[in-house]
Motif scaffolding. Structure first.
Motif, PDB file in Angstrom:
ATOM      1  N   ALA A 131      15.986 -10.509  -6.251  1.00 49.59           N
ATOM      2  CA  ALA A 131      15.943 -11.555  -5.225  1.00 49.59           C
ATOM      3  C   ALA A 131      15.821 -10.897  -3.854  1.00 49.59           C
ATOM      4  N   SER A 132      14.952 -11.433  -3.019  1.00 53.87           N
ATOM      5  CA  SER A 132      14.675 -10.782  -1.730  1.00 53.87           C
ATOM      6  C   SER A 132      15.908 -10.693  -0.833  1.00 53.87           C
ATOM      7  N   TRP A 133      16.847 -11.627  -0.959  1.00 55.10           N
ATOM      8  CA  TRP A 133      18.030 -11.566  -0.096  1.00 55.10           C
ATOM      9  C   TRP A 133      18.957 -10.411  -0.468  1.00 55.10           C
ATOM     10  N   LEU A 134      18.780  -9.799  -1.649  1.00 53.77           N
ATOM     11  CA  LEU A 134      19.590  -8.641  -2.047  1.00 53.77           C
ATOM     12  C   LEU A 134      18.993  -7.317  -1.577  1.00 53.77           C
ATOM     13  N   VAL A 135      17.741  -7.339  -1.154  1.00 53.44           N
ATOM     14  CA  VAL A 135      17.019  -6.111  -0.830  1.00 53.44           C
ATOM     15  C   VAL A 135      17.049  -5.869   0.672  1.00 53.44           C
ATOM     16  N   ARG A 136      17.450  -4.675   1.058  1.00 51.01           N
ATOM     17  CA  ARG A 136      17.493  -4.275   2.472  1.00 51.01           C
ATOM     18  C   ARG A 136      16.656  -3.023   2.663  1.00 51.01           C
ATOM     19  N   ARG A 137      15.831  -3.016   3.681  1.00 52.30           N
ATOM     20  CA  ARG A 137      15.008  -1.843   3.986  1.00 52.30           C
ATOM     21  C   ARG A 137      15.862  -0.763   4.611  1.00 52.30           C
ATOM     22  N   ARG A 138      15.662   0.492   4.113  1.00 56.92           N
ATOM     23  CA  ARG A 138      16.412   1.623   4.657  1.00 56.92           C
ATOM     24  C   ARG A 138      15.709   2.157   5.887  1.00 56.92           C
ATOM     25  N   ALA A 139      16.466   2.626   6.837  1.00 57.98           N
ATOM     26  CA  ALA A 139      15.895   3.221   8.053  1.00 57.98           C
ATOM     27  C   ALA A 139      15.363   4.615   7.736  1.00 57.98           C
TER      28      ALA A 139
ATOM     29  N   VAL B 141       7.192 -14.475  -2.529  1.00 59.58           N
ATOM     30  CA  VAL B 141       7.915 -15.231  -1.507  1.00 59.58           C
ATOM     31  C   VAL B 141       9.419 -15.087  -1.686  1.00 59.58           C
ATOM     32  N   THR B 142       9.878 -15.021  -2.937  1.00 58.22           N
ATOM     33  CA  THR B 142      11.316 -15.025  -3.195  1.00 58.22           C
ATOM     34  C   THR B 142      11.869 -13.735  -3.784  1.00 58.22           C
ATOM     35  N   ASP B 143      11.015 -12.827  -4.266  1.00 59.34           N
ATOM     36  CA  ASP B 143      11.486 -11.647  -4.985  1.00 59.34           C
ATOM     37  C   ASP B 143      10.768 -10.375  -4.536  1.00 59.34           C
ATOM     38  N   VAL B 144      11.397  -9.232  -4.834  1.00 56.18           N
ATOM     39  CA  VAL B 144      10.834  -7.918  -4.520  1.00 56.18           C
ATOM     40  C   VAL B 144      10.872  -7.079  -5.796  1.00 56.18           C
ATOM     41  N   LEU B 145       9.765  -6.395  -6.094  1.00 56.29           N
ATOM     42  CA  LEU B 145       9.701  -5.502  -7.253  1.00 56.29           C
ATOM     43  C   LEU B 145      10.198  -4.131  -6.809  1.00 56.29           C
ATOM     44  N   VAL B 146      11.328  -3.702  -7.377  1.00 54.42           N
ATOM     45  CA  VAL B 146      11.973  -2.459  -6.966  1.00 54.42           C
ATOM     46  C   VAL B 146      11.936  -1.470  -8.128  1.00 54.42           C
ATOM     47  N   GLU B 147      11.581  -0.213  -7.819  1.00 53.02           N
ATOM     48  CA  GLU B 147      11.616   0.850  -8.826  1.00 53.02           C
ATOM     49  C   GLU B 147      12.591   1.921  -8.364  1.00 53.02           C
ATOM     50  N   TRP B 148      13.279   2.546  -9.334  1.00 50.17           N
ATOM     51  CA  TRP B 148      14.206   3.624  -9.025  1.00 50.17           C
ATOM     52  C   TRP B 148      14.378   4.491 -10.251  1.00 50.17           C
TER      53      TRP B 148
ATOM     54  N   LEU C 135       0.825  -1.205   0.000  1.00 48.56           N
ATOM     55  CA  LEU C 135       0.000   0.000   0.000  1.00 48.56           C
ATOM     56  C   LEU C 135       0.859   1.254   0.000  1.00 48.56           C
ATOM     57  N   HIS C 136       1.963   1.207   0.724  1.00 45.56           N
ATOM     58  CA  HIS C 136       2.898   2.325   0.789  1.00 45.56           C
ATOM     59  C   HIS C 136       4.271   1.802   0.382  1.00 45.56           C
ATOM     60  N   PRO C 137       4.834   2.267  -0.734  1.00 44.01           N
ATOM     61  CA  PRO C 137       6.168   1.797  -1.137  1.00 44.01           C
ATOM     62  C   PRO C 137       7.190   2.000  -0.018  1.00 44.01           C
ATOM     63  N   ALA C 138       8.072   1.029   0.133  1.00 41.10           N
ATOM     64  CA  ALA C 138       9.084   1.075   1.191  1.00 41.10           C
ATOM     65  C   ALA C 138      10.432   1.451   0.585  1.00 41.10           C
ATOM     66  N   ALA C 139      11.155   2.322   1.263  1.00 37.95           N
ATOM     67  CA  ALA C 139      12.496   2.722   0.829  1.00 37.95           C
ATOM     68  C   ALA C 139      13.444   1.548   1.060  1.00 37.95           C
ATOM     69  N   VAL C 140      14.157   1.147   0.002  1.00 36.29           N
ATOM     70  CA  VAL C 140      15.055  -0.004   0.087  1.00 36.29           C
ATOM     71  C   VAL C 140      16.389   0.301  -0.596  1.00 36.29           C
ATOM     72  N   THR C 141      17.354  -0.560  -0.316  1.00 39.73           N
ATOM     73  CA  THR C 141      18.648  -0.531  -0.974  1.00 39.73           C
ATOM     74  C   THR C 141      18.877  -1.899  -1.612  1.00 39.73           C
ATOM     75  N   VAL C 142      19.245  -1.900  -2.889  1.00 39.30           N
ATOM     76  CA  VAL C 142      19.600  -3.135  -3.595  1.00 39.30           C
ATOM     77  C   VAL C 142      21.035  -2.947  -4.060  1.00 39.30           C
ATOM     78  N   ARG C 143      21.927  -3.751  -3.502  1.00 40.73           N
ATOM     79  CA  ARG C 143      23.361  -3.546  -3.695  1.00 40.73           C
ATOM     80  C   ARG C 143      23.689  -2.125  -3.245  1.00 40.73           C
ATOM     81  N   SER C 144      24.067  -1.228  -4.128  1.00 47.00           N
ATOM     82  CA  SER C 144      24.325   0.157  -3.719  1.00 47.00           C
ATOM     83  C   SER C 144      23.280   1.114  -4.281  1.00 47.00           C
ATOM     84  N   ASN C 145      22.240   0.599  -4.931  1.00 47.26           N
ATOM     85  CA  ASN C 145      21.197   1.447  -5.517  1.00 47.26           C
ATOM     86  C   ASN C 145      20.076   1.706  -4.515  1.00 47.26           C
ATOM     87  N   LEU C 146      19.601   2.935  -4.482  1.00 49.04           N
ATOM     88  CA  LEU C 146      18.472   3.294  -3.645  1.00 49.04           C
ATOM     89  C   LEU C 146      17.207   3.230  -4.479  1.00 49.04           C
ATOM     90  N   GLY C 147      16.125   2.703  -3.916  1.00 44.69           N
ATOM     91  CA  GLY C 147      14.883   2.589  -4.657  1.00 44.69           C
ATOM     92  C   GLY C 147      13.692   2.427  -3.739  1.00 44.69           C
TER      93      GLY C 147
END
Length: 87
Positions: free
Chosen positions: A78-86, A59-66, A40-52
């Motif tokens: 892949a979900s293991w590459l995605v980290r939520r930003r504080a 279950v296994t993947d995250v759709l990231v836009e940047w 419902l509300h996009p979450a700020a994430v980091t994939v490798r060094s990219n912000l998105g």
């Protein structure tokens, strides 16, 4: 990282083109690796060094836009590459 069959970046429009973004997002959800859950509300994430923004997940993947160099990108990662930003 799962590359989508079609290029999912918009270079013809400005980065605020909501019509292109909506079409690309719908196409990416149709190509989801499993049953996608749209956030419902996009979450700020980091994939490798990219912000998105994470806009959906399976279950296994995250759709990231940047936006990079005035170009909008959208990709399943892949979900293991995605980290939520504080914050």
């Amino acid at each position: 990282m799962r590359e989508l069959p079609r290029l999912n970046s918009c270079t013809n429009c400005s980065t605020s083109c909501t019509r292109c973004r909506a079409q690309m997002r719908e196409e990416a959800l149709r190509q989801a690796p499993g049953r996608p859950v749209v956030l419902l509300h996009p979450a700020a994430v980091t994939v490798r060094s990219n912000l998105g923004q994470a806009v959906a997940y399976t279950v296994t993947d995250v759709l990231v836009e940047w936006t990079e160099d005035s170009t909008y990108h959208l990709r399943w990662e892949a979900s293991w590459l995605v980290r939520r930003r504080a914050g």
